[in-house]
Scaffold this active site. Structure first.
Site, short mmCIF file in Angstrom:
data_model
loop_
_atom_site.label_atom_id
_atom_site.label_comp_id
_atom_site.label_asym_id
_atom_site.label_seq_id
_atom_site.Cartn_x
_atom_site.Cartn_y
_atom_site.Cartn_z
N GLU A 65 0.89 -1.23 0.02
CA GLU A 65 0.16 0.19 -0.03
C GLU A 65 0.86 1.29 -0.03
OE1 GLU A 65 -0.09 -2.55 1.98
OE2 GLU A 65 -2.15 -2.96 2.74
N CYS A 88 -2.24 -3.54 7.13
CA CYS A 88 -2.14 -3.63 8.55
C CYS A 88 -2.65 -2.43 9.42
CB CYS A 88 -0.63 -3.89 8.60
SG CYS A 88 0.62 -2.65 8.35
N LEU A 217 19.38 -30.78 -2.30
CA LEU A 217 18.48 -29.91 -1.90
C LEU A 217 18.65 -28.38 -2.11
CD1 LEU A 217 16.98 -31.49 1.39
CD2 LEU A 217 16.53 -32.24 -0.96
N ARG A 220 18.21 -24.84 -8.31
CA ARG A 220 19.26 -24.79 -9.58
C ARG A 220 18.34 -24.24 -10.74
NH1 ARG A 220 20.61 -29.38 -6.57
NH2 ARG A 220 20.14 -30.86 -8.06
N GLU A 310 10.19 -33.28 0.19
CA GLU A 310 10.56 -33.88 -1.16
C GLU A 310 10.82 -35.64 -0.64
OE1 GLU A 310 13.36 -32.42 -3.66
OE2 GLU A 310 12.48 -30.53 -3.73
N HIS A 316 6.22 -38.79 3.88
CA HIS A 316 4.87 -38.34 3.10
C HIS A 316 3.46 -39.16 3.92
CE1 HIS A 316 6.51 -36.72 -0.82
NE2 HIS A 316 6.71 -36.04 0.12
N1 LIG Z 1 10.66 -40.25 -6.74
C1 LIG Z 1 10.49 -39.53 -5.67
O1 LIG Z 1 9.80 -38.47 -5.74
C2 LIG Z 1 11.32 -39.87 -4.23
C3 LIG Z 1 11.48 -38.67 -3.36
C4 LIG Z 1 12.15 -39.08 -2.11
C5 LIG Z 1 12.68 -40.31 -1.75
N2 LIG Z 1 12.24 -41.29 -2.74
C6 LIG Z 1 13.08 -42.59 -2.78
O2 LIG Z 1 12.15 -43.19 -1.55
C7 LIG Z 1 13.36 -44.05 -1.02
C8 LIG Z 1 13.36 -43.68 0.89
O3 LIG Z 1 12.25 -43.63 1.25
P1 LIG Z 1 12.27 -43.78 2.78
O4 LIG Z 1 10.60 -43.70 3.05
O5 LIG Z 1 12.90 -44.56 3.39
O6 LIG Z 1 12.45 -42.04 2.96
P2 LIG Z 1 12.21 -41.24 3.96
O7 LIG Z 1 10.75 -41.04 4.07
O8 LIG Z 1 12.85 -39.87 3.47
O9 LIG Z 1 12.63 -41.39 5.33
C9 LIG Z 1 12.31 -42.27 6.10
C10 LIG Z 1 12.79 -42.11 7.62
O10 LIG Z 1 12.32 -40.71 7.92
C11 LIG Z 1 12.62 -40.65 9.62
N3 LIG Z 1 11.69 -39.89 10.12
C12 LIG Z 1 11.82 -38.82 10.89
N4 LIG Z 1 10.58 -38.30 11.12
C13 LIG Z 1 9.69 -39.11 10.62
C14 LIG Z 1 8.36 -39.37 11.05
N5 LIG Z 1 7.52 -38.69 11.58
N6 LIG Z 1 7.60 -40.23 10.32
C15 LIG Z 1 8.21 -41.14 9.60
N7 LIG Z 1 9.68 -41.33 9.23
C16 LIG Z 1 10.32 -40.12 9.96
C17 LIG Z 1 12.39 -42.27 9.96
O11 LIG Z 1 13.78 -42.58 10.34
P3 LIG Z 1 14.70 -42.17 11.77
O12 LIG Z 1 13.48 -42.72 12.81
O13 LIG Z 1 15.80 -43.08 11.81
O14 LIG Z 1 14.85 -40.72 11.85
C18 LIG Z 1 12.02 -42.88 8.54
O15 LIG Z 1 12.47 -43.98 8.53
C19 LIG Z 1 14.45 -43.85 -1.86
O16 LIG Z 1 14.55 -45.16 -2.38
C20 LIG Z 1 14.43 -42.79 -2.45
O17 LIG Z 1 15.02 -42.91 -3.60
C21 LIG Z 1 11.83 -40.78 -4.14
#
Ligand SMILES: NC(=O)c1ccc[n+]([C@@H]2O[C@H](COP(=O)([O-])OP(=O)(O)OC[C@H]3O[C@@H](n4cnc5c(N)ncnc54)[C@H](OP(=O)(O)O)[C@@H]3O)[C@@H](O)[C@H]2O)c1
Length: 380
Positions: A65, A88, A217, A220, A310, A316
């Site tokens: 504004e 505001c 992360l 780019r 991501e 997720h």
């Molecule tokens: N294509 C795509 O878009 C994409 C993107 C990302 C990953 N990926 C693939 O996904 C695979 C990895 O999968 P992922 O499921 O192991 O990865 P992730 O979701 O990144 O990591 C899981 C880990 O995050 C930690 N974490 C921390 N807080 C959490 C919570 N509140 N709830 C759940 N987990 C939590 C846990 O380990 P701790 O308990 O040890 O902290 C858990 O084991 C790889 O193959 C990668 O290449 C693909």
């Protein structure tokens, strides 16, 4: 081409809609520059002509504004002001916009939405009315709500707005049976994902993704204007990810590790020695991972309006289960990875159909051979 020609091309038929559409366009232009403040656009019109316009400056600078009033000068007297957010009424780093509007002698203020910030919350509109300025709220509200959703969630809920990003095969897999995920999508989708990073103040991954992919992360090749590089956030409850590689290179961007007291002291020290900030929160649901609500509140206190998450599938799934997903951006590639590949959402065994989280489709865009599907949480 005159100013009105430009505005006439925007589409809507009512003059108020046209001016608000221009204000929204101005807000969109500073989307990456204003956090933790909202990105706002403002148009001042007199006798159907724009006499001044502006958008929010980076933090510490004037609000939209004030920029528009400066551009309008004396022509602001008896004019109508179109603004995408309630002005505001409090003194922050800059003076109250309501005082400036009243001082300039404007006749009417048309705003899209009320500002939920506890410092404003209707007081801006009230101050204008008290000073004799006509106020109309709600013009362009749906579009403004969508554009400003990260700010609105941040102020209403005290947490960062989450955007879940996945790159999947046609059968919803984010990694092949051998764990490989580079690259599922093509260059256009991957370039678009960098634009999403540039729109965010933080990019978040779980420890599984950090270990599997060693991502940097960073943003780019995104289009300017660019704000400060987003904070890189690792969720690692048990200290599994070593403090090495690009994620821990402080010259690329800052890094924050959110962990729990289950992480060994040596791991925490390693992260801190590498230049990362380390924050300890409670354990998540069923004692797994980190408490996601706490992590998002922590990010909000750091001024993160939008956190781009991501992955991976486990994080997720946990965010979905906790009801902490605001938006989803899913790039779908024309390939099939089969039953051995990783499903994009680690909900195990998954909800009954009637309880399954449902989203609202907001946009579909073709990107090379891939498509980008965008969804909002229902109610957003
Ligand atoms: N294509 C795509 O878009 C994409 C993107 C990302 C990953 N990926 C693939 O996904 C695979 C990895 O999968 P992922 O499921 O192991 O990865 P992730 O979701 O990144 O990591 C899981 C880990 O995050 C930690 N974490 C921390 N807080 C959490 C919570 N509140 N709830 C759940 N987990 C939590 C846990 O380990 P701790 O308990 O040890 O902290 C858990 O084991 C790889 O193959 C990668 O290449 C693909």
């Amino acid at each position: 081409m005159g100013r009105n020609d430009r505005i006439g091309r925007l589409g809507p038929s009512e003059p108020a809609d046209l001016f608000m559409a221009r204000a929204l366009e101005l807000a969109r232009g500073v989307r990456r520059l204003t956090a933790p403040n909202p990105w706002v656009g403002c148009v001042i019109a007199h006798d159907g002509e724009i006499v001044g316009e502006g958008a929010t400056s980076p933090p510490g600078g004037p609000h939209a504004e004030i920029v528009a009033l400066a551009a309008a000068g004396a022509r602001a007297r008896d004019a109508t002001v179109f603004t995408t957010l309630e002005p505001c009424s409090h003194r922050g780093r800059t003076g109250p916009c309501t005082d400036a509007l009243v001082g300039a002698g404007v006749a009417r203020v048309v705003s899209a939405i009320e500002d939920p910030d506890p410092n404003v919350a209707g007081r801006g509109h009230a101050a204008l009315r008290t000073a004799g300025v006509q106020v109309e709220a709600g013009v362009g509200a749906a579009e403004a709500e969508h554009l400003l959703a990260p700010y609105l969630v941040h102020r209403r809920e005290g947490r960062s707005f989450t955007v879940l990003k996945t790159a999947t095969s046609l059968d919803g897999r984010v990694a092949a049976a051998d764990g490989a995920s580079r690259w599922i999508t093509g260059p256009a989708a991957r370039a678009d994902a960098h634009e999403r990073r540039a729109d965010s103040q933080a990019v978040v991954v779980g420890s599984g993704t950090a270990l599997a992919d060693a991502p940097s992360l960073t943003v780019r090749n995104a289009q300017p204007p660019l704000g400060p590089p987003p904070l890189r956030v690792l969720l690692d409850a048990r200290g599994r990810v070593p403090a090495t590689g690009r994620l821990f290179d402080p010259t690329l961007a800052p890094t924050l590790v959110v962990t729990t007291d289950r992480a060994p002291a040596a791991a925490r020290r390693g992260w801190a020695d590498a230049g990362a900030r380390v924050e300890v929160v409670d354990a998540g649901r069923h004692g797994l991972g980190v408490d996601l609500g706490e992590a998002l509140a922590l990010l909000a206190r750091d001024g993160v309006l939008q956190a781009l998450v991501e992955g991976g599938p486990t994080v997720h799934g946990a965010l979905l289960e906790a009801g902490l997903v605001d938006r989803v951006v899913s790039y779908v590639a024309p390939l099939v990875l089969g039953a051995g590949g990783r499903a994009g959402y680690g909900l195990d065994p998954g909800p009954a159909l009637a309880q399954a989280p449902r989203l609202r489709l907001t946009r579909v865009t073709a990107m090379g051979d891939d498509i980008c599907l965008e969804y909002d949480a229902i109610g957003r």
